[in-house]
Write a protein that holds these residues in place. Structure first.
Motif, PDB file in Angstrom:
ATOM      1  N   LEU A 170      -5.671   3.787   1.811  1.00 24.27           N
ATOM      2  CA  LEU A 170      -4.332   3.664   2.187  1.00 24.27           C
ATOM      3  C   LEU A 170      -3.463   3.969   1.913  1.00 24.27           C
ATOM      4  O   LEU A 170      -2.330   4.549   1.762  1.00 24.27           O
ATOM      5  CB  LEU A 170      -4.125   2.279   3.058  1.00 24.27           C
TER       6      LEU A 170
ATOM      7  N   ARG B 182      -0.510   6.653   1.927  1.00 19.44           N
ATOM      8  CA  ARG B 182       0.895   6.773   1.829  1.00 19.44           C
ATOM      9  C   ARG B 182       1.559   7.944   0.833  1.00 19.44           C
ATOM     10  O   ARG B 182       2.483   7.704   0.872  1.00 19.44           O
ATOM     11  CB  ARG B 182       0.921   5.184   1.562  1.00 19.44           C
TER      12      ARG B 182
ATOM     13  N   GLY C 170      -0.966   4.192   9.122  1.00 14.33           N
ATOM     14  CA  GLY C 170      -2.028   4.576   8.564  1.00 14.33           C
ATOM     15  C   GLY C 170      -3.401   3.579   8.569  1.00 14.33           C
ATOM     16  O   GLY C 170      -4.189   4.244   8.743  1.00 14.33           O
ATOM     17  N   LEU C 171      -3.399   2.017   8.349  1.00 16.93           N
ATOM     18  CA  LEU C 171      -4.446   1.258   8.969  1.00 16.93           C
ATOM     19  C   LEU C 171      -4.847   1.717   9.952  1.00 16.93           C
ATOM     20  O   LEU C 171      -6.254   1.845  10.135  1.00 16.93           O
ATOM     21  CB  LEU C 171      -3.332  -0.066   9.007  1.00 16.93           C
TER      22      LEU C 171
ATOM     23  N   SER D   3       0.853  -1.292  -0.437  1.00 14.13           N
ATOM     24  CA  SER D   3      -0.178  -0.189   0.019  1.00 14.13           C
ATOM     25  C   SER D   3       0.813   0.849  -0.185  1.00 14.13           C
ATOM     26  O   SER D   3       0.098   2.277   0.199  1.00 14.13           O
ATOM     27  CB  SER D   3      -1.266  -0.202   0.828  1.00 14.13           C
TER      28      SER D   3
END
Ligand SMILES: Cc1cc2nc3c(=O)[nH]c(=O)nc-3n(C[C@H](O)[C@H](O)[C@H](O)COP(=O)(O)O)c2cc1C
Lengths: 232, 194
Positions: A147, A151, A197-198, A34
């Motif tokens: 995501l 990123r 991020g997750l 990701s």
């Protein structure tokens, strides 16, 4: 288990039981690929393809499936389709294959796929199983894309970089760069960025769920929102 | 058929079906994959070679060097050597191996260097990638006389090559491997174009 209807399947796959945010069964590819939007899209499409095909075949063979060999058959089916996807990608999306190459075989380890085969496809009619595979893949892809965008923007200060790997010539014009010298925050391009991020995405989903369930629970303050269906 | 045999047969049947599916896909894609790989190689070689300076097909004029894990592609003009292009590997990058393409002219001068594949950290080590910075272009025109072999190192190690801020390991690996390739070329030049 009764047969769910179409909107049930959509709601489960895209939101309530989203494989990326709730089931958390495909963390290896989710975290590893990701780092950019295009990588996320490539991985998402490959996973969706495998998931839909494997659900289809598992549901199709439901009449002959035997309890004692079902897991072996699931693994065989999934590995077979991953092999096919890998070859096709190698032949038709060669540049993308060079980037995603090492992660494609890892789709086999994405527990969402065997999870859906066992929990859904082996117990439901063909149409429902196929739709479920596709919708679950879509739900996973959407999280990957969110995501990946996050990123890429924060980590590399670009968006849709290398889009031509997927879209050919046309994709050259899609890439957005936020300034010539913008470098982005390295942390987000590296593995920690995937976890951060997750975590943020899961938190945002929980907040939304909480907001949505408020009106109903207003009378019973203590009842907690249904956010903990993460089944390992 | 006895009941206890059935699962075995079923499993075998599934295995057979998927073997056929895979074999079929492999047959259908094999040619295209080979073409893609060849095209990529040609594109890489063309990045370093000067257009029109050769008239053969370097991508098919290959010499595998046994035991040395190097592959050499040879560019010629009317049979005369124009350049030797080495596919070689710097094993001591920050994140494993860095695959390099090193082009050398018959007089020992570098035609150019490219990083073909690497897993160096974005923003730190990946400046060896031409898409990120033009650091590799500094190699063109250099040789073992420019600078002298002792100065073939990054500035931090007393050499002449720039390193990146906070990332010396990656450029050190690349400079080291290019130097080794130049030395190899010097020693084997005459066999290379047989
Ligand atoms: C997460 C992380 C990634 C790094 N990636 C690289 C890299 O790709 N290439 C590199 O040369 N150094 C990298 N470094 C830095 C090296 O560990 C080492 O500190 C540096 O190369 C030494 O450079 P200096 O002598 O200029 O201080 C990285 C460091 C960290 C913490």
């Amino acid at each position: 288990m009764s047969t769910p209807n179409v909107s049930d399947i959509l709601y489960q796959g895209l939101w309530k039981n989203n494989p990326g945010l709730v089931q958390l069964l495909g963390l290896c590819p989710l975290l590893a690929v990701s780092n950019t939007f295009i990588n996320a899209l490539g991985m998402g499409m490959a996973t969706t393809l495998v998931l839909t095909s494997s659900n289809f075949v598992v549901a199709l063979s439901r009449p002959v499936l035997r309890e004692e060999i079902r897991i072996a058959i699931f693994v065989l089916v999934i590995a077979g389709f991953v092999g096919v996807v890998e070859l096709v990608m190698n032949a038709y999306f060669y540049e993308l294959y060079l980037i995603l190459g090492i992660f494609i075989p890892l789709i086999v380890t994405n527990c969402i796929i065997i999870g859906r085969a066992e929990a859904f496809a082996s117990r439901q009619p063909l149409w429902a199983a196929t739709l479920d595979g596709f919708v679950m893949g879509l739900g996973f892809t959407l999280v990957l894309l969110l995501l990946g965008s996050m990123r890429e923007i924060v980590g590399s200060a670009t968006l849709f970089a290398d889009a031509h790997l997927l879209f050919g010539e046309w994709g050259q014009h899609m890439s957005i760069s936020f300034g010539e010298d913008a470098r982005g925050i390295l942390l987000f391009a590296l593995p920690p960025g995937a976890f951060i991020g997750l975590g943020l995405l899961v938190a945002i989903k929980n907040v939304i769920d909480e907001k949505l369930s408020k009106p109903k629970t207003v009378a019973v303050q203590i009842s907690s929102p249904t956010t903990a269906d993460a089944s390992a | 058929m006895p009941d206890w045999l059935k699962p075995g047969w079923l499993l075998g049947l599934f295995a057979l079906i998927f073997i056929f599916l895979l074999a079929f896909t492999y047959e259908q894609t094999r040619e295209r994959i080979a073409i893609q790989e060849q095209l990529r190689l040609e594109a890489q070689l063309k990045e370093i070679l000067v257009a029109g300076s050769y008239d053969n097909e370097p991508a098919t004029d290959v010499l595998e060097i046994e035991g040395d894990k190097r592959t050499v592609y040879r560019a010629r003009l009317q049979g005369q050597p124009v350049a030797a292009l080495f596919k070689t590997v710097a094993k001591d990058g920050y994140s494993g191996s860095i695959n390099l393409l090193v082009g050398i002219k018959p007089n020992g001068e570098l035609l150019g260097v490219r990083a073909l594949a690497h897993r160096e950290t974005p923003g730190l080590g990946d400046e060896i990638d031409l898409r990120r910075s033009d650091w590799v272009l500094d190699f063109a025109g250099r040789s073992l006389r420019n600078p002298m072999p002792d100065d073939w190192a990054v500035k931090k190690d007393g050499g002449v090559f720039d390193a990146f801020t906070g990332a010396t390991i990656t450029p050190r690996a690349v400079v080291g491997e290019v130097k080794k390739t130049l030395i190899y070329f010097q020693a084997h030049q005459h066999e290379l174009f047989q």
